[in-house]
Design a protein around this motif. Structure first.
Motif, short mmCIF file in Angstrom:
data_model
loop_
_atom_site.label_atom_id
_atom_site.label_comp_id
_atom_site.label_asym_id
_atom_site.label_seq_id
_atom_site.Cartn_x
_atom_site.Cartn_y
_atom_site.Cartn_z
N GLU A 64 43.00 29.34 40.25
CA GLU A 64 42.41 29.77 39.12
C GLU A 64 42.11 28.54 38.05
O GLU A 64 42.64 27.42 38.54
CB GLU A 64 43.82 30.41 38.24
CG GLU A 64 43.90 31.86 38.85
CD GLU A 64 45.26 32.67 38.14
OE1 GLU A 64 45.36 33.77 38.35
OE2 GLU A 64 46.01 31.84 37.54
N ASN A 65 41.21 28.46 37.07
CA ASN A 65 40.85 27.33 36.39
C ASN A 65 41.08 27.40 34.76
O ASN A 65 40.83 26.70 34.07
CB ASN A 65 39.36 27.11 36.53
CG ASN A 65 38.61 28.33 35.90
OD1 ASN A 65 38.89 29.15 35.09
ND2 ASN A 65 37.25 28.68 36.65
N GLN A 98 40.34 29.92 32.61
CA GLN A 98 39.52 30.50 31.94
C GLN A 98 39.54 32.12 32.33
O GLN A 98 39.80 32.39 33.20
CB GLN A 98 37.96 30.26 31.92
CG GLN A 98 37.86 28.69 31.92
CD GLN A 98 38.20 28.38 30.35
OE1 GLN A 98 37.70 28.87 29.50
NE2 GLN A 98 38.83 27.49 30.16
N ASP A 111 37.42 35.63 32.96
CA ASP A 111 36.07 35.94 33.37
C ASP A 111 35.48 37.11 32.15
O ASP A 111 36.05 38.03 31.97
CB ASP A 111 36.08 36.92 34.52
CG ASP A 111 34.99 37.09 35.20
OD1 ASP A 111 33.83 37.54 34.35
OD2 ASP A 111 34.56 37.12 36.58
N GLU A 133 39.41 33.67 35.94
CA GLU A 133 38.38 32.99 36.93
C GLU A 133 38.85 32.48 37.98
O GLU A 133 40.14 31.75 37.66
CB GLU A 133 37.53 32.10 36.17
CG GLU A 133 36.55 32.59 35.20
CD GLU A 133 35.46 31.72 34.39
OE1 GLU A 133 35.63 30.72 34.86
OE2 GLU A 133 35.06 32.12 33.29
N SER A 148 37.99 29.29 41.23
CA SER A 148 37.12 28.50 41.69
C SER A 148 37.51 28.12 42.97
O SER A 148 38.72 28.12 43.52
CB SER A 148 37.26 27.11 40.54
OG SER A 148 36.99 27.52 39.48
N THR A 168 29.99 25.99 40.74
CA THR A 168 29.55 27.46 41.01
C THR A 168 28.03 27.26 41.61
O THR A 168 27.62 26.11 41.66
CB THR A 168 29.34 27.90 39.57
OG1 THR A 168 28.44 27.13 38.60
CG2 THR A 168 30.88 27.74 38.69
N TYR A 202 31.61 33.14 37.78
CA TYR A 202 32.88 33.05 37.28
C TYR A 202 33.88 33.10 38.34
O TYR A 202 35.13 33.16 38.09
CB TYR A 202 33.31 34.21 36.36
CG TYR A 202 32.02 34.26 35.28
CD1 TYR A 202 32.05 33.34 34.31
CD2 TYR A 202 31.26 35.38 35.16
CE1 TYR A 202 31.01 33.25 33.31
CE2 TYR A 202 30.36 35.47 34.10
CZ TYR A 202 30.16 34.51 33.17
OH TYR A 202 29.31 34.48 32.31
N GLN A 203 33.55 33.56 39.66
CA GLN A 203 34.42 33.79 40.82
C GLN A 203 34.04 33.05 42.10
O GLN A 203 32.76 33.05 42.28
CB GLN A 203 34.62 35.39 40.78
CG GLN A 203 35.00 35.98 39.96
CD GLN A 203 36.54 35.78 39.34
OE1 GLN A 203 37.33 35.03 40.22
NE2 GLN A 203 36.83 36.13 38.06
N SER A 216 30.39 34.23 43.09
CA SER A 216 29.71 35.02 42.47
C SER A 216 28.50 34.43 42.00
O SER A 216 28.49 33.28 41.40
CB SER A 216 30.47 35.85 41.33
OG SER A 216 30.96 35.05 40.43
N TYR A 244 33.77 44.65 40.27
CA TYR A 244 32.92 43.63 39.66
C TYR A 244 31.70 43.93 39.59
O TYR A 244 31.10 44.76 40.66
CB TYR A 244 33.33 42.48 40.50
CG TYR A 244 33.30 40.97 39.82
CD1 TYR A 244 33.94 40.64 38.79
CD2 TYR A 244 32.21 40.24 40.10
CE1 TYR A 244 33.67 39.50 38.01
CE2 TYR A 244 31.90 39.11 39.42
CZ TYR A 244 32.80 38.75 38.54
OH TYR A 244 32.49 37.49 37.78
#
Length: 506
Positions: free
Chosen positions: A134-135, A137, A139, A147, A149, A163, A169-170, A187, A209
């Motif tokens: 997880e970062n 943030q 989504d 989110e 990463s 990204t 975001y994923q 994504s 999603y």
């Protein structure tokens, strides 16, 4: 995300529970009077919380390398998870972290922020780890969804792989080779109501999603590169990368109806010289590869005409062939060693020595079903056998097959071991086995089984005598709650574990 068995159930789930008589072209399982070594159980410590585990995110589970170093999951901490309970990785509400275990010592690999979750998915033979974090943030497309990463850990340093061009975001890094080339999924920002992310066990499968999922390759010089798709497909995912930089995965090929994900789906092999190559099919609407070796041989599952039955395949040198041996039955190939021998399932665990030569490995005791999950170059096979649950394998016990004999791993570890072994994931060339077991409190824990043999002299607690197959066949009764009870109590996000179709996963 801290669940242990997230099966890749994409279609025809009921077929996994069917068992069929073996055809006359296959070799029947025969228990022989072979000798088995005892094993010492080395439990992976936690990071202060209740448990540690391996994520079996694909059937090609590289959580244990040839040096005996382990990384392939997460360990619980006591840090409260700051995100919504709807998306906890750990139902206890604590953060979990990726780890590295080597020579009896545990190292926390960390995450992008101190108070967020991370997990590792793959360790290369020289110790590079691929995974996700997880970062911090949320989504913006789904309320409260964290989110994720794609991450690589190398020489003690964590790297966010970023990204795709245009954003997203994923993402998750799912495989890495010794050169630091990473295969993964990410994504983008192209809307898609049938996003492949909703079926992928590495990310938030099942959340509804709404953006495309794409396969990527990453390296230090070029960053993240979208691998594209097959035909007119819109989504793709990567599964594994070998030492030559070849990547396997699957891709939508068109919007036409199909048994996998609702649309036609093909398997691919990608490399920098040839790009994405379609592996072909056995006549059905879906082909999905599960593993490849360094010779470029690929194994997996492909559906036949009419989408029944599903069949294990071997692809090499441009040709996809039914591995055979169980005519008319559902079969699936899960893993392949460097000799080209494959393992998988057809009601029972199966070893394919080559195309058309299949060995039924049998089950533990009188269990009705089993499947093989890992094989080394010494032709030792590990997997799971279930006494009661051929649909989900929530009740199971890990097995080892060698020299024509199958044994419950709980029989060859010390009787006072702290865990009951429920899942056996992979076995390295030294015969060490990565497993998940249940402790006395019903909590799932990761461990490594170390053989008490001539290559592991001086291991504390090892019994260096051997036992014959008849003694090894006397499996102990399960000591702890069933898997269905464990997972419902402990892992809110868990799903059933089924060796169906493609790959039993995480």
């Amino acid at each position: 995300m801290n669940s242990k068995r997230w099966p890749r159930i994409i279609a025809l789930t009921a077929l996994a529970t069917l068992t069929f008589p073996l055809s006359m072209t296959a070799q029947s399982h025969k228990q022989v009077n072979s000798q088995h070594h005892h094993y010492q159980l080395a439990q992976i410590p936690t990071l202060g919380g209740p448990g540690a585990n391996f994520f079996d995110n694909t059937n090609n589970i590289a959580v244990l390398n040839a040096r005996g170093t382990v990384s392939g999951g997460s360990a619980d901490t006591l840090i409260p998870d700051p995100f919504s309970s709807n998306y906890w990785w750990n139902a206890a509400g604590n953060v979990t972290k990726a780890y590295l275990w080597e020579n009896g010592s545990l190292t926390e690999l960390g995450s992008l922020l101190d108070n967020v979750n991370s997990g590792s998915a793959w360790i290369s033979s020289n110790g590079i780890v691929a995974g996700l974090s997880e970062n911090g943030q949320i989504d913006p497309s789904i309320p409260d969804l964290p989110e994720i990463s794609p991450i690589m850990w190398r020489d003690g340093k964590i790297t966010n792989l970023g990204t795709l061009p245009g954003g997203g975001y994923q993402g998750a890094a799912v495989s890495v080779n010794n050169r630091g080339e990473v295969a993964g999924i990410a994504s983008n920002l192209v809307p898609d109501a049938n996003s492949l992310l909703n079926y992928n066990p590495n990310l938030w499968a099942g959340v509804g999603y709404g953006y495309q999922l794409r396969a990527f390759v990453w390296d230090q010089s070029n960053g993240m590169q979208d691998l594209g798709t097959l035909g007119a497909g819109t989504n793709a995912e990567a599964t594994a990368i070998n030492e030559s930089g070849q990547i396997i995965g699957d891709s939508y090929t068109s919007s036409a109806p199909g048994v996998c994900y609702g649309v036609t789906t093909g398997g691919f092999l990608w490399d920098r010289k040839h790009g994405m190559q379609d592996l072909g099919s056995l006549g059905g609407t879906c082909t999905v590869p599960n593993d490849l070796n360094n010779r470029g041989q690929v194994v997996g599952v492909s559906w036949t005409a009419g989408d029944s039955p599903q069949r294990a395949f071997l692809w090499e040198n441009g040709s996809l062939r039914d591995l055979g041996g169980f005519e008319g039955n559902n079969t699936g190939a899960v893993a392949i060693n460097e000799k080209g021998e494959a393992v998988g399932f057809s009601g029972h665990a199966v070893l394919w020595k080559k195309v058309g030569e299949a060995i039924d490995l049998g089950t533990v005791g009188n269990d009705p079903c089993s499947f093989a999950q890992g094989v080394n170059d010494e032709e030792q096979v590990v997997g799971d056998s279930s006494p009661t649950d051929c649909a989900n394998y929530d009740t199971s016990r890990g097995f080892l097959w060698e020299h024509g004999s199958i044994v419950d791993l709980n029989t060859v570890i010390p009787p006072n071991s702290p865990l009951y072994i429920v899942y056996a994931y992979t076995i390295n060339r030294r015969g060490e086995i990565a497993v998940n077991g249940i402790d006395a409190n019903g909590i799932e824990q990761a461990a490594v089984l170390i053989p008490c043999d001539e290559n592991h002299a001086g291991v504390e607690g090892c019994d260096y005598s051997t036992m014959d197959a008849a003694t090894a066949a006397q499996s102990p009764a399960p000591r702890y709650p069933s898997g269905a009870q464990r997972l419902s109590q402990l892992r809110r996000t868990s799903r059933s574990h089924t060796p169906t179709l493609v790959r039993p996963s995480r």
